[in-house]
Design a protein around this motif. Structure first.
Motif, PDB file in Angstrom:
ATOM      1  N   ASP A   1       0.873  -1.173   0.000  1.00 18.93           N
ATOM      2  CA  ASP A   1       0.000   0.000   0.000  1.00 18.93           C
ATOM      3  C   ASP A   1       0.910   1.222   0.000  1.00 18.93           C
ATOM      4  O   ASP A   1       2.095   1.112   0.314  1.00 18.93           O
ATOM      5  CB  ASP A   1      -0.976  -0.012   1.189  1.00 18.93           C
ATOM      6  CG  ASP A   1      -0.280   0.160   2.518  1.00 18.93           C
ATOM      7  OD1 ASP A   1       0.151   1.290   2.832  1.00 18.93           O
ATOM      8  OD2 ASP A   1      -0.163  -0.840   3.249  1.00 18.93           O
ATOM      9  N   PRO A   2       0.381   2.388  -0.353  1.00 22.07           N
ATOM     10  CA  PRO A   2       1.236   3.571  -0.528  1.00 22.07           C
ATOM     11  C   PRO A   2       2.096   3.943   0.683  1.00 22.07           C
ATOM     12  O   PRO A   2       3.140   4.552   0.527  1.00 22.07           O
ATOM     13  CB  PRO A   2       0.243   4.686  -0.868  1.00 22.07           C
ATOM     14  CG  PRO A   2      -0.921   3.979  -1.458  1.00 22.07           C
ATOM     15  CD  PRO A   2      -0.999   2.658  -0.741  1.00 22.07           C
ATOM     16  N   GLY A   3       1.710   3.576   1.886  1.00 30.14           N
ATOM     17  CA  GLY A   3       2.490   3.965   3.067  1.00 30.14           C
ATOM     18  C   GLY A   3       3.378   2.885   3.643  1.00 30.14           C
ATOM     19  O   GLY A   3       4.082   3.124   4.625  1.00 30.14           O
ATOM     20  N   CYS A   4       3.392   1.687   3.056  1.00 33.95           N
ATOM     21  CA  CYS A   4       4.107   0.578   3.698  1.00 33.95           C
ATOM     22  C   CYS A   4       5.628   0.776   3.734  1.00 33.95           C
ATOM     23  O   CYS A   4       6.281   0.370   4.695  1.00 33.95           O
ATOM     24  CB  CYS A   4       3.724  -0.766   3.088  1.00 33.95           C
ATOM     25  SG  CYS A   4       4.278  -1.068   1.406  1.00 33.95           S
ATOM     26  N   MET A   5       6.190   1.406   2.732  1.00 35.95           N
ATOM     27  CA  MET A   5       7.644   1.637   2.734  1.00 35.95           C
ATOM     28  C   MET A   5       8.031   2.637   3.824  1.00 35.95           C
ATOM     29  O   MET A   5       9.010   2.435   4.545  1.00 35.95           O
ATOM     30  CB  MET A   5       8.123   2.143   1.372  1.00 35.95           C
ATOM     31  CG  MET A   5       7.843   1.208   0.228  1.00 35.95           C
ATOM     32  SD  MET A   5       8.733  -0.342   0.381  1.00 35.95           S
ATOM     33  CE  MET A   5       8.269  -1.110  -1.158  1.00 35.95           C
ATOM     34  N   GLN A   6       7.248   3.700   3.961  1.00 35.44           N
ATOM     35  CA  GLN A   6       7.534   4.687   4.997  1.00 35.44           C
ATOM     36  C   GLN A   6       7.356   4.074   6.393  1.00 35.44           C
ATOM     37  O   GLN A   6       8.158   4.333   7.290  1.00 35.44           O
ATOM     38  CB  GLN A   6       6.640   5.909   4.842  1.00 35.44           C
ATOM     39  CG  GLN A   6       6.995   7.018   5.814  1.00 35.44           C
ATOM     40  CD  GLN A   6       6.126   8.241   5.638  1.00 35.44           C
ATOM     41  OE1 GLN A   6       4.928   8.135   5.376  1.00 35.44           O
ATOM     42  NE2 GLN A   6       6.730   9.404   5.769  1.00 35.44           N
ATOM     43  N   ARG A   7       6.330   3.232   6.577  1.00 35.82           N
ATOM     44  CA  ARG A   7       6.145   2.552   7.868  1.00 35.82           C
ATOM     45  C   ARG A   7       7.345   1.660   8.175  1.00 35.82           C
ATOM     46  O   ARG A   7       7.801   1.591   9.312  1.00 35.82           O
ATOM     47  CB  ARG A   7       4.856   1.734   7.875  1.00 35.82           C
ATOM     48  CG  ARG A   7       3.613   2.572   8.062  1.00 35.82           C
ATOM     49  CD  ARG A   7       2.384   1.733   8.388  1.00 35.82           C
ATOM     50  NE  ARG A   7       2.115   0.665   7.433  1.00 35.82           N
ATOM     51  CZ  ARG A   7       1.456   0.813   6.301  1.00 35.82           C
ATOM     52  NH1 ARG A   7       1.009   2.002   5.931  1.00 35.82           N
ATOM     53  NH2 ARG A   7       1.226  -0.217   5.521  1.00 35.82           N
ATOM     54  N   ARG A   8       7.867   0.980   7.141  1.00 38.10           N
ATOM     55  CA  ARG A   8       9.054   0.143   7.311  1.00 38.10           C
ATOM     56  C   ARG A   8      10.236   0.992   7.783  1.00 38.10           C
ATOM     57  O   ARG A   8      10.927   0.636   8.732  1.00 38.10           O
ATOM     58  CB  ARG A   8       9.386  -0.558   5.994  1.00 38.10           C
ATOM     59  CG  ARG A   8      10.540  -1.532   6.047  1.00 38.10           C
ATOM     60  CD  ARG A   8      11.816  -1.197   5.278  1.00 38.10           C
ATOM     61  NE  ARG A   8      11.786  -0.169   4.302  1.00 38.10           N
ATOM     62  CZ  ARG A   8      11.863  -0.368   2.988  1.00 38.10           C
ATOM     63  NH1 ARG A   8      11.934  -1.579   2.494  1.00 38.10           N
ATOM     64  NH2 ARG A   8      11.898   0.668   2.169  1.00 38.10           N
ATOM     65  N   ASN A   9      10.461   2.119   7.120  1.00 41.31           N
ATOM     66  CA  ASN A   9      11.590   2.974   7.462  1.00 41.31           C
ATOM     67  C   ASN A   9      11.466   3.527   8.882  1.00 41.31           C
ATOM     68  O   ASN A   9      12.439   3.552   9.631  1.00 41.31           O
ATOM     69  CB  ASN A   9      11.717   4.106   6.446  1.00 41.31           C
ATOM     70  CG  ASN A   9      12.036   3.591   5.058  1.00 41.31           C
ATOM     71  OD1 ASN A   9      12.495   2.468   4.882  1.00 41.31           O
ATOM     72  ND2 ASN A   9      11.781   4.410   4.055  1.00 41.31           N
TER      73      ASN A   9
END
Length: 158
Positions: free
Chosen positions: A108-116
């Motif tokens: 989903d569009p926010g999953c990479m930022q949540r990972r970081n």
């Protein structure tokens, strides 16, 4: 509180002629952190700098068997669209990791930022390769600094 956890963040595309230099600086930095008590190393499973960092930790586990590689992955389908070689290498590393955390079932569009953010929120120091002032790596480095987490940028002059 003991400071034992480091995370990695960096660009997906690295300068081709500098990869061996980055690998050497990465290994030296990890060894220095080990001498300071760092035992846990978190990475996001991406191509580029993450791949170099994950590989370095796995290689150094032969010398320091107490090291732990923790993969914090944005979603189960992270490799969707990757070529076969990158996917095979990802799976090899994933299988050798000491712990794997998935933050989402699907992209989903926010999953990479949540990972970081998760990587920073669970670390005491961040090792990065950041050459730009914008993009995901720059955001993560900025987030780390805002939280008071020290950053070692391997792209900076030694």
């Amino acid at each position: 509180m003991e400071k034992t956890t480091c995370c990695f963040t960096g660009h997906r595309v690295l300068p081709e002629g500098e990869i061996s230099v980055i690998e050497k600086r990465l290994e030296e930095t990890i060894k220095m952190l080990v001498l300071q008590g760092v035992r846990y190393f978190g990475a996001g499973g991406a191509r580029g700098f993450d791949l170099l960092a994950q590989t370095a930790v796995l290689r150094l586990k032969k010398e320091y068997p107490f090291l732990r590689l923790i993969l914090v992955l944005p979603c189960w389908e992270q490799t969707r669209g990757w070529n076969l070689n990158d996917t095979v290498r990802y799976e090899q590393i994933r299988q050798q990791a000491d712990k794997v955390v998935y933050l989402s079932d699907r992209y989903d569009p926010g999953c990479m930022q949540r990972r970081n953010r998760h990587l920073i929120d669970h670390s005491h120091i961040c090792v990065c390769y950041c050459t730009r002032q914008n993009g995901s790596t720059a955001y993560t480095v900025s987030y780390s600094r805002a939280k008071g987490i020290p950053v070692i940028n391997l792209a900076a002059e030694p």
